[in-house]
Design a protein around this motif. Structure first.
Motif, PDB file in Angstrom:
ATOM      1  N   LEU A  17      34.123  55.974  40.462  1.00  0.00           N
ATOM      2  CA  LEU A  17      34.021  54.777  41.379  1.00  0.00           C
ATOM      3  C   LEU A  17      34.401  53.688  41.104  1.00  0.00           C
ATOM      4  CD1 LEU A  17      30.125  55.543  42.049  1.00  0.00           C
ATOM      5  CD2 LEU A  17      31.974  56.135  43.443  1.00  0.00           C
ATOM      6  N   TYR A  18      35.060  53.561  39.753  1.00  0.00           N
ATOM      7  CA  TYR A  18      35.678  52.186  39.412  1.00  0.00           C
ATOM      8  C   TYR A  18      36.816  52.582  38.305  1.00  0.00           C
ATOM      9  CZ  TYR A  18      32.528  51.907  35.381  1.00  0.00           C
ATOM     10  OH  TYR A  18      31.599  52.134  34.660  1.00  0.00           O
ATOM     11  N   VAL A  19      37.456  51.560  37.918  1.00  0.00           N
ATOM     12  CA  VAL A  19      38.351  51.462  36.635  1.00  0.00           C
ATOM     13  C   VAL A  19      38.091  50.499  35.680  1.00  0.00           C
ATOM     14  CG1 VAL A  19      40.905  51.403  35.974  1.00  0.00           C
ATOM     15  CG2 VAL A  19      40.475  52.626  38.259  1.00  0.00           C
ATOM     16  N   ALA A  20      37.976  50.886  34.552  1.00  0.00           N
ATOM     17  CA  ALA A  20      37.589  49.797  33.539  1.00  0.00           C
ATOM     18  C   ALA A  20      38.693  49.715  32.766  1.00  0.00           C
ATOM     19  CB  ALA A  20      36.276  50.662  32.828  1.00  0.00           C
ATOM     20  N   PHE A  21      38.802  48.329  32.221  1.00  0.00           N
ATOM     21  CA  PHE A  21      39.819  47.851  31.227  1.00  0.00           C
ATOM     22  C   PHE A  21      39.192  47.477  30.235  1.00  0.00           C
ATOM     23  CE2 PHE A  21      41.472  47.784  35.540  1.00  0.00           C
ATOM     24  CZ  PHE A  21      42.869  48.491  35.323  1.00  0.00           C
ATOM     25  N   LYS A  22      39.486  47.980  28.944  1.00  0.00           N
ATOM     26  CA  LYS A  22      38.812  47.544  27.639  1.00  0.00           C
ATOM     27  C   LYS A  22      39.583  47.379  26.547  1.00  0.00           C
ATOM     28  CE  LYS A  22      37.148  51.892  26.127  1.00  0.00           C
ATOM     29  NZ  LYS A  22      36.172  52.886  25.604  1.00  0.00           N
ATOM     30  N   LYS A  23      39.118  46.499  25.542  1.00  0.00           N
ATOM     31  CA  LYS A  23      39.706  46.399  24.353  1.00  0.00           C
ATOM     32  C   LYS A  23      38.775  47.402  23.557  1.00  0.00           C
ATOM     33  CE  LYS A  23      40.402  42.112  22.995  1.00  0.00           C
ATOM     34  NZ  LYS A  23      40.635  40.691  22.753  1.00  0.00           N
ATOM     35  N   VAL A  24      37.803  46.811  22.860  1.00  0.00           N
ATOM     36  CA  VAL A  24      36.582  47.474  22.164  1.00  0.00           C
ATOM     37  C   VAL A  24      35.708  47.546  22.943  1.00  0.00           C
ATOM     38  CG1 VAL A  24      34.951  47.255  20.297  1.00  0.00           C
ATOM     39  CG2 VAL A  24      37.138  46.350  19.680  1.00  0.00           C
ATOM     40  N   LYS A  25      35.289  46.813  23.801  1.00  0.00           N
ATOM     41  CA  LYS A  25      34.223  46.665  25.049  1.00  0.00           C
ATOM     42  C   LYS A  25      35.025  46.335  26.328  1.00  0.00           C
ATOM     43  CE  LYS A  25      30.150  44.960  22.444  1.00  0.00           C
ATOM     44  NZ  LYS A  25      29.232  43.830  22.375  1.00  0.00           N
ATOM     45  N   ASN A  26      34.377  46.913  27.282  1.00  0.00           N
ATOM     46  CA  ASN A  26      35.011  46.638  28.561  1.00  0.00           C
ATOM     47  C   ASN A  26      35.265  45.026  29.045  1.00  0.00           C
ATOM     48  OD1 ASN A  26      34.866  49.420  29.056  1.00  0.00           O
ATOM     49  ND2 ASN A  26      33.207  49.159  30.819  1.00  0.00           N
ATOM     50  N   ILE A  27      36.458  44.663  29.487  1.00  0.00           N
ATOM     51  CA  ILE A  27      36.586  43.392  29.647  1.00  0.00           C
ATOM     52  C   ILE A  27      36.553  43.308  31.484  1.00  0.00           C
ATOM     53  CG2 ILE A  27      37.669  42.724  27.619  1.00  0.00           C
ATOM     54  CD1 ILE A  27      40.304  42.889  29.183  1.00  0.00           C
ATOM     55  N   ALA A  28      36.840  44.185  31.921  1.00  0.00           N
ATOM     56  CA  ALA A  28      36.928  44.055  33.388  1.00  0.00           C
ATOM     57  C   ALA A  28      36.812  45.482  34.036  1.00  0.00           C
ATOM     58  CB  ALA A  28      38.484  43.642  33.865  1.00  0.00           C
ATOM     59  N   CYS A  29      35.884  45.580  35.154  1.00  0.00           N
ATOM     60  CA  CYS A  29      36.201  46.769  35.904  1.00  0.00           C
ATOM     61  C   CYS A  29      36.372  46.298  37.525  1.00  0.00           C
ATOM     62  CB  CYS A  29      34.595  47.100  36.211  1.00  0.00           C
ATOM     63  SG  CYS A  29      33.967  47.703  34.129  1.00  0.00           S
ATOM     64  N   ILE A  30      37.001  47.357  37.979  1.00  0.00           N
ATOM     65  CA  ILE A  30      37.608  47.242  39.263  1.00  0.00           C
ATOM     66  C   ILE A  30      37.243  48.278  40.328  1.00  0.00           C
ATOM     67  CG2 ILE A  30      39.761  47.066  40.601  1.00  0.00           C
ATOM     68  CD1 ILE A  30      41.058  45.800  38.310  1.00  0.00           C
ATOM     69  N   GLU A  31      36.826  47.610  41.359  1.00  0.00           N
ATOM     70  CA  GLU A  31      36.314  48.482  42.643  1.00  0.00           C
ATOM     71  C   GLU A  31      37.435  48.308  43.711  1.00  0.00           C
ATOM     72  OE1 GLU A  31      31.963  48.174  43.404  1.00  0.00           O
ATOM     73  OE2 GLU A  31      31.717  47.440  41.597  1.00  0.00           O
ATOM     74  N   VAL A  32      37.940  49.374  44.329  1.00  0.00           N
ATOM     75  CA  VAL A  32      38.799  48.994  45.359  1.00  0.00           C
ATOM     76  C   VAL A  32      38.192  49.940  46.656  1.00  0.00           C
ATOM     77  CG1 VAL A  32      41.133  49.471  46.244  1.00  0.00           C
ATOM     78  CG2 VAL A  32      40.775  49.653  43.659  1.00  0.00           C
ATOM     79  N   TYR A  33      38.225  48.507  47.583  1.00  0.00           N
ATOM     80  CA  TYR A  33      37.892  48.920  49.036  1.00  0.00           C
ATOM     81  C   TYR A  33      38.824  48.871  50.082  1.00  0.00           C
ATOM     82  CZ  TYR A  33      33.318  48.870  46.784  1.00  0.00           C
ATOM     83  OH  TYR A  33      32.191  49.134  45.950  1.00  0.00           O
ATOM     84  N   GLN A  34      38.622  49.126  51.455  1.00  0.00           N
ATOM     85  CA  GLN A  34      39.749  49.171  52.293  1.00  0.00           C
ATOM     86  C   GLN A  34      40.374  47.558  52.149  1.00  0.00           C
ATOM     87  OE1 GLN A  34      38.313  50.961  55.849  1.00  0.00           O
ATOM     88  NE2 GLN A  34      39.612  52.764  55.499  1.00  0.00           N
ATOM     89  N   SER A  35      39.257  46.581  52.548  1.00  0.00           N
ATOM     90  CA  SER A  35      39.807  45.408  52.708  1.00  0.00           C
ATOM     91  C   SER A  35      39.841  44.364  51.778  1.00  0.00           C
ATOM     92  CB  SER A  35      39.257  44.889  53.994  1.00  0.00           C
ATOM     93  OG  SER A  35      37.685  44.650  53.562  1.00  0.00           O
ATOM     94  N   TYR A  36      39.276  44.627  50.576  1.00  0.00           N
ATOM     95  CA  TYR A  36      39.123  43.605  49.285  1.00  0.00           C
ATOM     96  C   TYR A  36      39.238  44.713  48.278  1.00  0.00           C
ATOM     97  CZ  TYR A  36      34.295  44.683  49.915  1.00  0.00           C
ATOM     98  OH  TYR A  36      32.884  45.658  49.906  1.00  0.00           O
ATOM     99  N   ILE A  37      39.213  43.718  47.093  1.00  0.00           N
ATOM    100  CA  ILE A  37      38.904  44.379  45.646  1.00  0.00           C
ATOM    101  C   ILE A  37      38.016  43.577  44.860  1.00  0.00           C
ATOM    102  CG2 ILE A  37      40.187  44.528  43.504  1.00  0.00           C
ATOM    103  CD1 ILE A  37      42.681  45.224  44.957  1.00  0.00           C
ATOM    104  N   LEU A  38      36.873  44.235  44.254  1.00  0.00           N
ATOM    105  CA  LEU A  38      35.912  43.533  43.347  1.00  0.00           C
ATOM    106  C   LEU A  38      36.428  43.757  42.051  1.00  0.00           C
ATOM    107  CD1 LEU A  38      32.489  44.377  44.809  1.00  0.00           C
ATOM    108  CD2 LEU A  38      33.705  42.579  45.266  1.00  0.00           C
TER     109      LEU A  38
END
Length: 93
Positions: A17-38
């Motif tokens: 349901l999302y993409v996580a970006f991490k170093k040791v811990k997650n620093i950002a998580c991205i959810e992609v929708y049709q008209s916007y990104i969270l």
């Protein structure tokens, strides 16, 4: 992707349901929708100027992934405005 260019120590983890970006811990998580990104960032919302509909406190809201600060991206200008927050999330975590 701008997040991966912050440093060689960032790993991307593609989940259902999302993409996580991490170093040791997650620093950002991205959810992609049709008209916007969270983008949920691991930052304290009390240390950021909140803008309703653009940058919000997500502590009391349910969401996928990690992070208390929610950035809503609808266009390239929105993304440019949150780049400093991406830098902060990288260097503070």
């Amino acid at each position: 992707m701008a997040i991966l260019s912050l440093g060689d120590d960032i790993a991307e983890n593609q989940l259902k349901l999302y993409v996580a970006f991490k170093k040791v811990k997650n620093i950002a998580c991205i959810e992609v929708y049709q008209s916007y990104i969270l983008i949920h960032l691991r930052l304290n919302p009390d240390t950021v100027e909140l803008k309703p509909g653009k940058i919000e406190d997500a502590r009391e809201k349910g969401h996928w992934g990690t992070g208390d600060l929610r950035a809503i991206i609808k266009n390239s200008e929105d993304f440019e405005n949150i780049k400093p927050l991406l830098d902060r999330a990288y260097y503070e975590n």
